[in-house]
Each structure stands twice: as structure tokens, then as C-alpha cells.
Design an enzyme around this catalytic site. Structure first.
Site, PDB file in Angstrom:
ATOM      1  N   MET A  39       7.681   1.791   6.291  1.00 57.28           N
ATOM      2  CA  MET A  39       7.728   0.328   6.228  1.00 57.28           C
ATOM      3  C   MET A  39       8.070  -0.182   4.838  1.00 57.28           C
ATOM      4  O   MET A  39       8.647  -1.269   4.700  1.00 57.28           O
ATOM      5  CB  MET A  39       6.394  -0.262   6.704  1.00 57.28           C
ATOM      6  N   ASP A  40       7.736   0.583   3.788  1.00 51.69           N
ATOM      7  CA  ASP A  40       8.137   0.156   2.432  1.00 51.69           C
ATOM      8  C   ASP A  40       9.661   0.169   2.329  1.00 51.69           C
ATOM      9  O   ASP A  40      10.275  -0.716   1.729  1.00 51.69           O
ATOM     10  CB  ASP A  40       7.478   1.018   1.347  1.00 51.69           C
ATOM     11  N   ARG A  41      10.283   1.171   2.966  1.00 51.53           N
ATOM     12  CA  ARG A  41      11.746   1.243   2.959  1.00 51.53           C
ATOM     13  C   ARG A  41      12.329   0.068   3.737  1.00 51.53           C
ATOM     14  O   ARG A  41      13.269  -0.592   3.287  1.00 51.53           O
ATOM     15  CB  ARG A  41      12.213   2.555   3.589  1.00 51.53           C
ATOM     16  N   TYR A  76      17.359   4.316  12.197  1.00 50.54           N
ATOM     17  CA  TYR A  76      16.666   5.557  12.553  1.00 50.54           C
ATOM     18  C   TYR A  76      16.749   5.816  14.055  1.00 50.54           C
ATOM     19  O   TYR A  76      16.794   4.869  14.862  1.00 50.54           O
ATOM     20  CB  TYR A  76      15.191   5.456  12.139  1.00 50.54           C
ATOM     21  N   VAL A 111      -2.206   0.836  -4.720  1.00 57.98           N
ATOM     22  CA  VAL A 111      -1.977  -0.431  -4.019  1.00 57.98           C
ATOM     23  C   VAL A 111      -1.475  -1.421  -5.057  1.00 57.98           C
ATOM     24  O   VAL A 111      -2.141  -1.673  -6.057  1.00 57.98           O
ATOM     25  CB  VAL A 111      -3.268  -0.987  -3.376  1.00 57.98           C
ATOM     26  N   LYS A 112      -0.270  -1.926  -4.848  1.00 57.14           N
ATOM     27  CA  LYS A 112       0.243  -2.964  -5.731  1.00 57.14           C
ATOM     28  C   LYS A 112      -0.073  -4.307  -5.091  1.00 57.14           C
ATOM     29  O   LYS A 112       0.110  -4.480  -3.889  1.00 57.14           O
ATOM     30  CB  LYS A 112       1.746  -2.785  -5.944  1.00 57.14           C
ATOM     31  N   CYS A 114       0.842  -1.201   0.000  1.00 56.88           N
ATOM     32  CA  CYS A 114       0.000   0.000   0.000  1.00 56.88           C
ATOM     33  C   CYS A 114       0.866   1.236   0.000  1.00 56.88           C
ATOM     34  O   CYS A 114       1.353   1.656   1.056  1.00 56.88           O
ATOM     35  CB  CYS A 114      -0.850   0.053   1.254  1.00 56.88           C
ATOM     36  N   THR A 150       6.006   7.548  -5.610  1.00 54.75           N
ATOM     37  CA  THR A 150       5.491   8.910  -5.463  1.00 54.75           C
ATOM     38  C   THR A 150       6.588   9.782  -4.868  1.00 54.75           C
ATOM     39  O   THR A 150       6.872  10.879  -5.347  1.00 54.75           O
ATOM     40  CB  THR A 150       4.269   8.891  -4.523  1.00 54.75           C
TER      41      THR A 150
END
Ligand code: ATP
Ligand code: PAU
Ligand code: K
Length: 248
Positions: A100-102, A92, A12-13, A7, A124
Site C-alpha cells: 500500500m505504500d507503493r 499487479y 511510523v512516520k 506505517c 527499509t
């Protein structure tokens, strides 16, 4: 079969894989409803479980997971932030703040590289992350991606206006633009290419030539020429998601 969802902020993929990890089908949708319709219409898809990585807020993510649970009567596992996972230590100050995608892309990349790596994701937003030999995540960078750069220019000027088809065509060359659409699209592509070049510089300062570069995200191919040695892994986020949410 396993339903996997990424997401992002715009799309959303989704993809369906077998328990053995073979991809069965997949796509990109703009809304939860579109996702449910697409999946309900898919033949020969028998979902057993679902795993999700989301950069949306808790409320939005919960709505999506509840809809999936209700529609297909399956458990939904949402990848959670971790200080340490699969040999990688989150760099971090506050590990929960790292997108969370990272994080899952980093897990996927380090599992493959087993050594120093740079992960650059062109969505994006564009993000890059650095992971050292021992799995220490050193942090990274965030900047606007193509969709954000384009829309900022359109929003804050009066005379920058063009359609998506011309935008797509304009990107086939990078010589100086002789129409607005070319000037903007090529200018933004060159911004991304410059970003990649400076990421490679940072990596060389840290590690000399001994590192792996991973490119992923919808616009990754626009920069491929800048880093010919890079690995282009369109499903890196999904690969990492499987590490973050193993089947129990
Ligand atoms: N098949 C595709 N589906 C969606 N976007 C695509 C596709 N191919 C290229 N793109 C481009 O990729 C960009 C979106 O990237 P991507 O889908 O990786 O991220 P996103 O979901 O928009 O955002 P996020 O970074 O939050 O994940 C857009 O510029 C879009 O035009
Ligand atoms: C930067 C994005 C938007 C990229 O998808 C996402 O990873 C995110 O919302 N991150 C939170 C902020 C951070 O990673 O520092
Ligand atoms: K992304």
C-alpha cells in the site's frame, strides 16, 4: 486537523496537517506507544480525523488504529487496495498484493506528473514502480534498502561490526573505503545508485526521455546525484494517502 500515518516496516512516520493541507507538525517514531505519547504532548493540535497507510499485517494495523480511535475519539481511515483509483490502474496480477505504500506513492506521483513516471522509494526495502501515460501501472521492482543490506552483512559475517555514528560519517564520500565501515556503507550506497541507473534505463526503453522520476523515502538523498532530473518529494506517500483517503 488531520493526523496522517505512514506505517512502514521499521518506523511510523506521522504528521498533522490542517484541513487546507498545511503541515503543522510531524516526526518519526518506533512504536505505537511512542506515537501516542508524542501526540498527547503536542500543543495546539486538535485532531478531527486520521488517515493511515500501512504495510504491516492486519492485526498490527488494527491495534494502531484502535489505539488512535480510543486516545483521540476520532475516525481512522485506512487506505485500501484498489484495482483502479484516481486514474491509475493497478498492474499487479493480484492487486491486493501490491504494497500500500507503493500504491499511494504511485497515486501521488501520477497526480503530479500526469504522464509516464517512475517512483522510487528508499526505505527499509527499496521499491520502484512504473506508470504509463494513460495511468496504467506496469509493475515494478523490490530490493533491499540500506538498513537491510547493512544488517545482512553484519549478521552473516564475523568481522563486520561498526556503530551508527561512524556509518553516517563514512557516507560523506564514495571513494574506495579504507576501513570496514567505509567499505560497507559506500558499497551499499553504490548498490542503490546502480539500482537507480538501471531503473532509468528501463524507463528510457519504455518512453525515451519523456518521463518523470520521483524519489522518496529516508535514504533517497544518497542517490540524488544519479538522477539530477528527478523530483525529490519526501512526503510523496502522504500526498498519495490524501488522494486514497479523501475527506468525506
Ligand atoms: N528522519 C529519518 N527518520 C527515519 N529514518 C531516516 C530518517 N532520515 C533518514 N532515514 C533513513 O531512512 C531509512 C528508513 O526509510 P523509511 O523511514 O523511508 O522507511 P521505513 O519506515 O524504515 O520502512 P518502510 O520502507 O517499510 O517504510 C533508514 O535507513 C534510516 O536510517
Ligand atoms: C516492499 C515493501 C516492504 C516496501 O515498504 C512493501 O511495499 C510491501 O510489503 N509490499 C508487499 C509486496 C509487494 O509490493 O509486492
Ligand atoms: K516506505
Amino acid at each position: 486537523m488531520i493526523l496522517e500515518l505512514d506505517c512502514g516496516n521499521s518506523f511510523v512516520k506521522w504528521r498533522v496537517i490542517t484541513v487546507q493541507g498545511l503541515a503543522v507538525s510531524g516526526g518519526v517514531v518506533e512504536s505505537n506507544n511512542e506515537l501516542l505519547h508524542t501526540l498527547s504532548a503536542a500543543h495546539d493540535v486538535h485532531l478531527r480525523v486520521c488517515r493511515v497507510v500501512s504495510v504491516r499485517n492486519e492485526e498490527e494495523t488494527r491495534k494502531l488504529t484502535e489505539a488512535i480511535e480510543a486516545a483521540f475519539s476520532i475516525d481512522v481511515h485506512v487506505a485500501q487496495p484498489a484495482m483502479e483509483q484516481a486514474g491509475v490502474r493497478n498492474g499487479y496480477d493480484d492487486y491486493q498484493r501490491l504494497g500500500m505504500d507503493r500504491w499511494v506513492a504511485i497515486l501521488g506521483a501520477y497526480a503530479q506528473a500526469g504522464g509516464p513516471c517512475v517512483v522510487i522509494d528508499f526505505g527499509t526495502a527499496v521499491t520502484s514502480d512504473f506508470v504509463a501515460q494513460d495511468g496504467a501501472h506496469l509493475g515494478g521492482y523490490i530490493c533491499p534498502g540500506m538498513p537491510l543490506m547493512r544488517s545482512q552483512l553484519r549478521t552473516h559475517t564475523r568481522r563486520i561490526r561498526y556503530d551508527d555514528v561512524s556509518a553516517e560519517q563514512a557516507k560523506h564520500a564514495l571513494r574506495p573505503g579504507t576501513a570496514t565501515v567505509q567499505a560497507v556503507e559506500r558499497g551499499c550506497v553504490l548498490m542503490l545508485r546502480g539500482f537507480v541507473a538501471t531503473q532509468l534505463e528501463q524507463a528510457r526503453l519504455l518512453w525515451g526521455d519523456a518521463f518523470t522520476v520521483f524519489l522518496t523515502g529516508g535514504d533517497a538523498l544518497l542517490v540524488a546525484g544519479v538522477a539530477p532530473q528527478a523530483k525529490y518529494i519526501p512526503d510523496l506517500v502522504f500526498q498519495g494517502l490524501a488522494i486514497a483517503c479523501p475527506l468525506t
